[in-house]
Design a protein around this motif. Sequence first.
Motif, PDB file in Angstrom:
ATOM      1  N   SER A  26       0.828  -1.209   0.000  1.00  0.00           N
ATOM      2  CA  SER A  26       0.000   0.000   0.000  1.00  0.00           C
ATOM      3  C   SER A  26       0.860   1.257   0.000  1.00  0.00           C
ATOM      4  N   SER A  27       1.949   1.231   0.766  1.00  0.00           N
ATOM      5  CA  SER A  27       2.822   2.409   0.812  1.00  0.00           C
ATOM      6  C   SER A  27       3.486   2.644  -0.541  1.00  0.00           C
ATOM      7  N   ILE A  28       3.856   1.560  -1.224  1.00  0.00           N
ATOM      8  CA  ILE A  28       4.435   1.703  -2.563  1.00  0.00           C
ATOM      9  C   ILE A  28       3.404   2.312  -3.510  1.00  0.00           C
ATOM     10  N   ALA A  29       2.181   1.826  -3.434  1.00  0.00           N
ATOM     11  CA  ALA A  29       1.116   2.352  -4.306  1.00  0.00           C
ATOM     12  C   ALA A  29       0.866   3.832  -4.041  1.00  0.00           C
ATOM     13  N   LEU A  30       0.850   4.224  -2.766  1.00  0.00           N
ATOM     14  CA  LEU A  30       0.616   5.632  -2.436  1.00  0.00           C
ATOM     15  C   LEU A  30       1.768   6.522  -2.926  1.00  0.00           C
ATOM     16  N   GLU A  31       2.989   6.022  -2.830  1.00  0.00           N
ATOM     17  CA  GLU A  31       4.120   6.794  -3.354  1.00  0.00           C
ATOM     18  C   GLU A  31       4.015   6.940  -4.867  1.00  0.00           C
ATOM     19  N   GLU A  32       3.572   5.885  -5.544  1.00  0.00           N
ATOM     20  CA  GLU A  32       3.384   5.950  -7.000  1.00  0.00           C
ATOM     21  C   GLU A  32       2.315   6.984  -7.359  1.00  0.00           C
ATOM     22  N   ILE A  33       1.250   7.026  -6.582  1.00  0.00           N
ATOM     23  CA  ILE A  33       0.203   8.021  -6.828  1.00  0.00           C
ATOM     24  C   ILE A  33       0.764   9.427  -6.648  1.00  0.00           C
ATOM     25  N   GLY A  34       1.559   9.611  -5.600  1.00  0.00           N
ATOM     26  CA  GLY A  34       2.184  10.919  -5.372  1.00  0.00           C
ATOM     27  C   GLY A  34       3.071  11.336  -6.530  1.00  0.00           C
ATOM     28  N   LEU A  35       3.853  10.394  -7.044  1.00  0.00           N
ATOM     29  CA  LEU A  35       4.722  10.704  -8.187  1.00  0.00           C
ATOM     30  C   LEU A  35       3.901  11.021  -9.436  1.00  0.00           C
ATOM     31  N   SER A  36       2.777  10.348  -9.603  1.00  0.00           N
ATOM     32  CA  SER A  36       1.935  10.648 -10.771  1.00  0.00           C
ATOM     33  C   SER A  36       1.368  12.061 -10.687  1.00  0.00           C
ATOM     34  N   HIS A  37       1.052  12.519  -9.472  1.00  0.00           N
ATOM     35  CA  HIS A  37       0.566  13.888  -9.301  1.00  0.00           C
ATOM     36  C   HIS A  37       1.674  14.904  -9.629  1.00  0.00           C
ATOM     37  N   ILE A  38       2.894  14.581  -9.248  1.00  0.00           N
ATOM     38  CA  ILE A  38       4.019  15.469  -9.572  1.00  0.00           C
ATOM     39  C   ILE A  38       4.200  15.553 -11.075  1.00  0.00           C
ATOM     40  N   LEU A  39       4.139  14.418 -11.763  1.00  0.00           N
ATOM     41  CA  LEU A  39       4.284  14.417 -13.223  1.00  0.00           C
ATOM     42  C   LEU A  39       3.157  15.196 -13.886  1.00  0.00           C
ATOM     43  N   ASN A  40       1.945  15.044 -13.385  1.00  0.00           N
ATOM     44  CA  ASN A  40       0.808  15.781 -13.928  1.00  0.00           C
ATOM     45  C   ASN A  40       1.000  17.294 -13.749  1.00  0.00           C
ATOM     46  N   ALA A  41       1.483  17.687 -12.574  1.00  0.00           N
ATOM     47  CA  ALA A  41       1.716  19.110 -12.316  1.00  0.00           C
ATOM     48  C   ALA A  41       2.791  19.671 -13.246  1.00  0.00           C
ATOM     49  N   GLU A  42       3.815  18.877 -13.514  1.00  0.00           N
ATOM     50  CA  GLU A  42       4.861  19.334 -14.442  1.00  0.00           C
ATOM     51  C   GLU A  42       4.297  19.497 -15.853  1.00  0.00           C
ATOM     52  N   GLY A  43       3.417  18.593 -16.255  1.00  0.00           N
ATOM     53  CA  GLY A  43       2.775  18.715 -17.563  1.00  0.00           C
ATOM     54  C   GLY A  43       1.913  19.965 -17.662  1.00  0.00           C
ATOM     55  N   GLU A  44       1.176  20.236 -16.595  1.00  0.00           N
ATOM     56  CA  GLU A  44       0.352  21.447 -16.577  1.00  0.00           C
ATOM     57  C   GLU A  44       1.209  22.704 -16.577  1.00  0.00           C
ATOM     58  N   LYS A  45       2.326  22.648 -15.873  1.00  0.00           N
ATOM     59  CA  LYS A  45       3.229  23.800 -15.847  1.00  0.00           C
ATOM     60  C   LYS A  45       3.765  24.077 -17.257  1.00  0.00           C
ATOM     61  N   LEU A  46       4.129  23.026 -17.969  1.00  0.00           N
ATOM     62  CA  LEU A  46       4.643  23.195 -19.325  1.00  0.00           C
ATOM     63  C   LEU A  46       3.553  23.706 -20.269  1.00  0.00           C
ATOM     64  N   GLN A  47       2.343  23.186 -20.130  1.00  0.00           N
ATOM     65  CA  GLN A  47       1.240  23.663 -20.971  1.00  0.00           C
ATOM     66  C   GLN A  47       0.961  25.142 -20.724  1.00  0.00           C
ATOM     67  N   HIS A  48       0.974  25.536 -19.461  1.00  0.00           N
ATOM     68  CA  HIS A  48       0.742  26.945 -19.122  1.00  0.00           C
ATOM     69  C   HIS A  48       1.851  27.822 -19.714  1.00  0.00           C
ATOM     70  N   PHE A  49       3.068  27.349 -19.611  1.00  0.00           N
ATOM     71  CA  PHE A  49       4.193  28.104 -20.166  1.00  0.00           C
ATOM     72  C   PHE A  49       4.046  28.261 -21.679  1.00  0.00           C
ATOM     73  N   LEU A  50       3.678  27.184 -22.354  1.00  0.00           N
ATOM     74  CA  LEU A  50       3.574  27.244 -23.811  1.00  0.00           C
ATOM     75  C   LEU A  50       2.404  28.115 -24.275  1.00  0.00           C
ATOM     76  N   LYS A  51       1.322  28.193 -23.485  1.00  0.00           N
ATOM     77  CA  LYS A  51       0.205  29.078 -23.827  1.00  0.00           C
ATOM     78  C   LYS A  51       0.636  30.532 -23.843  1.00  0.00           C
ATOM     79  N   HIS A  52       1.458  30.866 -22.877  1.00  0.00           N
ATOM     80  CA  HIS A  52       1.929  32.242 -22.743  1.00  0.00           C
ATOM     81  C   HIS A  52       3.346  32.373 -23.279  1.00  0.00           C
ATOM     82  N   SER A  53       3.696  31.568 -24.251  1.00  0.00           N
ATOM     83  CA  SER A  53       5.071  31.427 -24.721  1.00  0.00           C
ATOM     84  C   SER A  53       5.760  32.781 -24.917  1.00  0.00           C
ATOM     85  N   PRO A  54       6.750  32.998 -24.076  1.00  0.00           N
ATOM     86  CA  PRO A  54       7.521  34.236 -24.220  1.00  0.00           C
ATOM     87  C   PRO A  54       8.417  34.169 -25.455  1.00  0.00           C
ATOM     88  N   ASN A  55       8.943  35.297 -25.824  1.00  0.00           N
ATOM     89  CA  ASN A  55       9.768  35.378 -27.027  1.00  0.00           C
ATOM     90  C   ASN A  55      11.234  35.079 -26.750  1.00  0.00           C
TER      91      ASN A  55
END
Length: 136
Positions: A26-55
């Motif tokens: 169970s602890s391994i599964a919960l850590e995996e879920i936590g890592l998936s949330h981190i990866l999702n947040a990084e994806g959202e951060k990149l999408q937000h950056f690309l929407k407002h893509s600076p020059n």
Amino acid sequence: MSMPNIPNITPIIDLNRCDTINLLLSSIALEEIGLSHILNAEGEKLQHFLKHSPNCIDDYLIINESINKTLRTVVKSQILLQFKLEDVIELDKRSHCGHESCDESCDESCDESCDESCDESCDESSYDSSSSKFEE
């Protein structure tokens, strides 16, 4: 300033080997879920950056380095979780959790060394089939 008063707490935790293995999984599964949330947040951060893509190319390099560092950290965590999972699987193989009897588990899933250890350590009279555990 006075010293804190720490109460004398002696919790009694009663876990058998199979319960411990389930908690580890169970602890391994919960850590995996936590890592998936981190990866999702990084994806959202990149999408937000690309929407407002600076020059400026420097901004792209900075965001790339930031995401790269995070991904490297997640991969390191994944490697450690893989080691932890392999250890838990090995522990589970040796503990005979969930098997009806030690002899059956040895015949079905273990090698000759398990047969020897089962003969030495398992006594049919001490096996409680209703709870799938050995009484000490």
